[in-house]
Design a protein around this motif. Structure first.
Motif, short mmCIF file in Angstrom:
data_model
loop_
_atom_site.label_atom_id
_atom_site.label_comp_id
_atom_site.label_asym_id
_atom_site.label_seq_id
_atom_site.Cartn_x
_atom_site.Cartn_y
_atom_site.Cartn_z
N LEU A 39 -9.56 -0.59 -9.58
CA LEU A 39 -9.18 -0.08 -8.27
C LEU A 39 -10.12 1.05 -7.82
CD1 LEU A 39 -7.03 -0.60 -6.13
CD2 LEU A 39 -5.61 1.16 -7.20
N THR A 70 0.84 -1.21 0.00
CA THR A 70 0.00 0.00 0.00
C THR A 70 0.87 1.25 0.00
OG1 THR A 70 -1.81 -1.11 1.17
CG2 THR A 70 -1.77 1.28 1.26
N LEU A 101 -12.03 0.66 -4.25
CA LEU A 101 -11.80 1.60 -3.16
C LEU A 101 -13.02 2.49 -2.91
CD1 LEU A 101 -8.09 2.74 -3.54
CD2 LEU A 101 -9.06 0.68 -2.52
N LEU A 158 -6.73 -2.31 -1.75
CA LEU A 158 -5.63 -1.87 -2.61
C LEU A 158 -4.59 -2.97 -2.75
CD1 LEU A 158 -4.01 1.61 -2.69
CD2 LEU A 158 -2.55 -0.41 -2.58
#
Length: 461
Positions: free
Chosen positions: A446, A216, A450, A420
């Motif tokens: 993504l 991350t 998220l 992530l």
């Protein structure tokens, strides 16, 4: 009355967070909410993760500080302090701290939280607001921000901070070349060239690409290099193009470019910080992204690389690491706990944490060698009499901290980081095998994952 507990349902969590904020809204320097009187102040217990300091002797710097308090401050304060250290890595420590908070265990008075957990504990009503209770004068802006919730309320005091640095081989690249770097991609280009000049016997770059918090961190930094505001305040993605570019940069590290080999090797997909350090220390890499605490370890005479490396700020914004001290809502001794927090984040202690423990300090004056000579520390034998090697790179750390950024300040950071890691880990695995989708497609995936994680809900399977 304690603020409502955190509930995983998004709607309920918003209510819990609102109640917690409402109950501390009056906590300003001019109007500070009073705390209940202490009931059992024999010992203030600090629940903490592992002490990773480089302090000499059999105990780390945390225990040395506790020992000093218990010997010198106990006679005047009337209580001792103790660090209760949790085993395991960050994920296990987070789970155990959260469980203690959720059950209302009064055993612990202070939580030593990784700074990305502060908003979660604040929104859950597990820690007290320090707004108006703690002077913030002297703290560096970044570390201070890490102790606040999304509204700017202070819930935790900056204890240690951290910032990513670029370690490099001085026999393969020059400081002038490093200063000319302004992006992740430029760094990879120089890494390839330097590795090729060495006969392609070494790797160009080692980072942290295993599916853990390090991935991350490395991903956020690659994305921030294109847009520091790529993530919205709630942790969702605000700049899809920057995310695509960041993912493309990471994937390019594992691919050859023209006559140059790949800058990173496939085994790095399983690397955490310790594996990256091992590779660099053995002289098998041109560059390494890692934390300041590794500097002293690389100076060990037995290390092949000793004397042939230097450090620099990353050529892009670093993630701001570190730990913050928060007072448990269920502590029976909040007032004495505050005294401990004030002392543990004071200037003399911050100097000890930095100069002896190797942890970057949260106060700017702790780096000032005009206050303390290079080899001396505060009086009263607070943490020994001689500073370690970390003071040598104080200016580099301070420079890096000026542009470092906290991870998204949201109660759902854990969910965001988990998603992530899953999506980026999958993308990089496919990049190494040559089956990765276009970075723009991966960025879209993504964005969706998220976006859901930012609400506290799990994405659909």
């Amino acid at each position: 009355m304690r603020p409502a507990q955190r509930v995983r349902s998004g709607a309920c969590y918003v209510l819990c967070a609102s109640l917690a904020m409402w109950m501390t809204a009056s906590c300003t320097p001019g109007s500070v909410t009073s705390w209940p009187a202490d009931r059992n102040s024999n010992t203030i217990v600090i629940l903490s993760g592992t002490d990773t300091s480089v302090a000499g002797g059999k105990t780390g710097i945390f225990q040395q500080l506790a020992y000093w308090w218990n010997r010198y401050k106990f006679p005047q304060e009337g209580f001792t302090i103790r660090f209760a250290v949790l085993p395991g890595g960050a994920t296990a420590q987070h789970s155990q701290m959260l469980a203690a908070a959720q059950t209302g265990d009064p055993t612990y008075d202070i939580y030593n939280l990784d700074n990305e957990w502060v908003s979660e504990f604040a929104a859950g009503g597990y820690i007290r607001s320090l707004q108006g209770h703690l002077s913030t004068a002297g703290f560096l802006p970044g570390p201070l921000r890490s102790g606040q919730d999304p509204s700017g309320q202070l819930y935790a005091a900056p204890f240690t901070t951290d910032v990513g640095l670029l370690y490099y081989r001085t026999d393969l690249v020059t400081a002038a070349q490093i200063k000319r770097l302004h992006s992740f991609r430029e760094m990879l280009g120089l890494a390839r060239q330097a590795a090729a000049r060495d006969g392609q016997k070494i790797t160009g770059y080692v980072g942290q690409f295993k599916q853990h918090e390090g991935l991350t961190v490395n991903t956020l930094e690659a994305i921030w290099g294109h847009d520091p505001n790529a993530f919205a305040r709630d942790g969702s993605i605000a700049d899809r193009a920057a995310v695509a570019k960041g993912l493309a940069d990471q994937a390019s590290a594992f691919a050859p470019l023209g006559r140059y080999p790949a800058a990173a090797s496939a085994p790095e997909l399983s690397y955490e910080e310790s594996q990256a350090l091992e590779e660099f220390a053995a002289g098998r890499a041109v560059f390494m992204r890692n934390w300041p605490i590794d500097y002293g370890q690389l100076l060990t005479p037995k290390i092949p690389l000793s004397g042939h490396f230097a450090v620099s700020p990353l050529p892009f914004p670093s993630v701001l690491g570190g730990q913050d001290l928060a007072i448990a809502w269920n502590s029976e001794n909040p007032n004495n706990a505050l005294k401990v927090v004030q002392w543990l984040t004071s200037l003399p202690v911050e100097r000890c944490l930095f100069a002896v423990g190797g942890f970057p300090a949260t106060r700017g004056r702790a780096y000032d060698t005009r206050i303390w000579p290079h080899s001396s520390l505060p009086r009263d034998n607070l943490c020994g009499s001689k500073a370690g090697s970390s003071v040598d790179i104080g200016p580099v750390i301070l420079t890096a901290l000026r542009t470092a950024m906290p991870r998204p300040i949201t109660p759902y950071y854990t969910e965001i980081s988990d998603q992530l890691q899953i999506e980026v880990g999958k993308f990089l695995q496919e990049a190494v095998s040559g089956t990765a989708p276009d970075p723009g497609v991966a960025a879209g995936i993504l964005v969706s994952a998220l976006g859901v994680a930012a609400t506290g809900r799990a994405p659909p399977p």
